[in-house]
Write an enzyme that holds these catalytic residues in place. Sequence first.
Site, short mmCIF file in Angstrom:
data_model
loop_
_atom_site.label_atom_id
_atom_site.label_comp_id
_atom_site.label_asym_id
_atom_site.label_seq_id
_atom_site.Cartn_x
_atom_site.Cartn_y
_atom_site.Cartn_z
N TYR A 59 0.76 -1.11 0.39
CA TYR A 59 0.41 0.48 -0.23
C TYR A 59 0.55 1.04 -0.04
O TYR A 59 1.38 1.75 1.15
CB TYR A 59 -0.88 -0.21 1.83
CG TYR A 59 -1.83 -0.50 1.28
CD1 TYR A 59 -2.06 -2.16 0.46
CD2 TYR A 59 -2.55 -1.31 3.24
CE1 TYR A 59 -3.03 -2.96 0.57
CE2 TYR A 59 -3.72 -2.64 2.82
CZ TYR A 59 -3.74 -3.06 1.71
OH TYR A 59 -4.76 -4.05 1.60
N HIS A 127 -0.49 -12.37 1.14
CA HIS A 127 -1.00 -11.61 0.49
C HIS A 127 -2.31 -12.44 -0.55
O HIS A 127 -3.56 -11.49 -0.65
CB HIS A 127 -0.51 -9.91 -0.15
CG HIS A 127 -1.69 -9.12 0.01
ND1 HIS A 127 -1.56 -7.71 -0.08
CD2 HIS A 127 -2.77 -8.89 -0.02
CE1 HIS A 127 -2.39 -6.38 0.15
NE2 HIS A 127 -3.22 -7.44 0.07
N SER A 206 -13.19 -5.10 3.01
CA SER A 206 -14.61 -4.90 1.57
C SER A 206 -15.56 -4.96 2.16
O SER A 206 -16.80 -5.46 1.27
CB SER A 206 -14.41 -4.52 0.39
OG SER A 206 -13.17 -4.08 -0.15
N PRO A 207 -16.18 -4.84 3.83
CA PRO A 207 -17.62 -5.17 4.10
C PRO A 207 -18.73 -4.41 3.14
O PRO A 207 -19.50 -4.77 3.45
CB PRO A 207 -17.14 -5.25 5.04
CG PRO A 207 -16.07 -4.24 5.71
CD PRO A 207 -15.72 -4.64 4.57
N LEU A 208 -17.89 -3.51 3.31
CA LEU A 208 -19.57 -2.37 2.27
C LEU A 208 -19.37 -2.38 1.25
O LEU A 208 -20.01 -1.66 0.26
CB LEU A 208 -19.45 -0.47 3.39
CG LEU A 208 -18.94 -0.88 4.58
CD1 LEU A 208 -18.90 0.65 5.18
CD2 LEU A 208 -20.16 -0.42 5.33
N GLY A 209 -18.61 -3.35 0.78
CA GLY A 209 -18.50 -3.58 -0.92
C GLY A 209 -18.36 -2.37 -1.48
O GLY A 209 -18.69 -1.70 -2.71
N ARG A 210 -17.17 -1.96 -0.62
CA ARG A 210 -16.17 -0.93 -1.32
C ARG A 210 -16.72 0.65 -1.76
O ARG A 210 -16.88 1.19 -1.62
CB ARG A 210 -16.13 -0.98 -3.13
CG ARG A 210 -14.40 -2.62 -2.58
CD ARG A 210 -13.69 -2.52 -3.80
NE ARG A 210 -12.82 -3.52 -4.07
CZ ARG A 210 -12.87 -4.66 -4.11
NH1 ARG A 210 -13.87 -5.03 -4.19
NH2 ARG A 210 -11.96 -5.45 -2.91
N GLY A 211 -17.58 0.62 -0.50
CA GLY A 211 -18.25 2.00 -0.22
C GLY A 211 -19.77 2.32 -1.02
O GLY A 211 -20.10 2.46 -0.53
#
Length: 334
Positions: A59, A127, A206-211
Site C-alpha cells: 500500500y 497477501h 471490503s465489508p461495505l462493498g467498496r463503499g
Amino acid sequence: MTIQHRTLGTQSPLTVSALGLGCMGMSEFYGTSDEADGIATIHRALDLGVTFLDTADMYGPFTNERLVGKAIAGRRDEVQLATKFGNERRPDGTRVGINGRPEYVRAACDASLQRLGVDHVDLYYQHRVDRTVPIEETVGAMAELVEAGKVRHLGLSEAGADTIRRAHATHPITALQTEYSLFTRDLEDEILPTLRELGIGLVPYSPLGRGILTGAITSDDSLEEGDSRRSAYFPRLNGDNLRANLALVDAVRAIAEAKGCTPGQLALAWVLAQGGDEVGVAPIPGTKRVRYLEENVGAADVELGYDDLTALAEAVPRGAVAGDRYGDMSSIDA
C-alpha cells in the site's frame, strides 16, 4: 458505542476488536490522501476501541506502513497490528508480481518491521497465493518468523480451501482475510465450512462493498478523479452494473431507515452477525476520515434479529449483484 472483542483462530488464537480498521485508503487507491488525516483517523479509532489495524507493504507502496507506524507510536500495546507481504512492488509503484519465495518472506517481514517501527506484528498475512511456490514452503518461512519472535500469528488472504488446509497443516493459521459482504458471498460455499472445520478466524475486507453499501456512491461521477473504483478493474461500480446494483442498495437503505441506522451500519452489522460460534469474524472496513470511522463504529450497536436477516436476504439475494468484484480475478486462489 461499545466495541466488543472476538477471538480469531483456535490453535493459535488472537483476540482483536470485533471491528477493525483497514488503513489502505489512507495512502493509495481511493483518491487523494493526507497523512495527517490518516493518523487522526487511527488515533480516533484507538480512542473508540477499534484496535485491530490492517495494512500491507504494497500500500503506497510502503508509505502506509510508515503512516501506521507513526500513528501507533507510544500506543503499540493497545494495537493488534496486521500487515501483509506477497504483492511485490517497486518504490515507484511498479507491480513486480506475486512472490511467496521463502527468502522474500524473510526480507519482506524485516522491511515491514522497520517501516512500522515495531519489533513484531501480531498477524502476518500472505497477501496473495504464489502458485509457483508450494504453500508449505511459504508458510514454513512464515513459521520461522514466529519462532524468531517477529510475528505472533499467521494468516492468508484470498486463499482457496485446499491451500488453506495445506497451509494449516504446516503451521496453524489464525485468520483468513477475504472479501465478504452482502454483495460478495461466494465464500459461504466452501471457504466458510473449511474455516469452521479447522478453527480459523475470518477477517472480511471490503465489508461495505467498496463503499457502495454506504449509499455514498450514487452514480459514475460520485467518486473523485484518481479513485481506482472508477476504473474497469471494479466492474460492479461502473456503468450498467452500477445502476443495477444501486437498486439493491436502495432496498438495503429502506431496511436501515426502518431500524434507525444508516445503510452502511446495517451492512456492517450483517457481516458482524455471520460466522456463528465456530468462526470469529472481525471485519476491517477502511476509511481515511474520522466521520466515516465514527459511523462505522455505530454498527456495533445495531442488533439484527431473524426478521432483519431474512429481510436482508430477500433484499440482496445471492447472485443478484451485477458484475465481478474484480475485473481480473486471476490472482484469486480458487
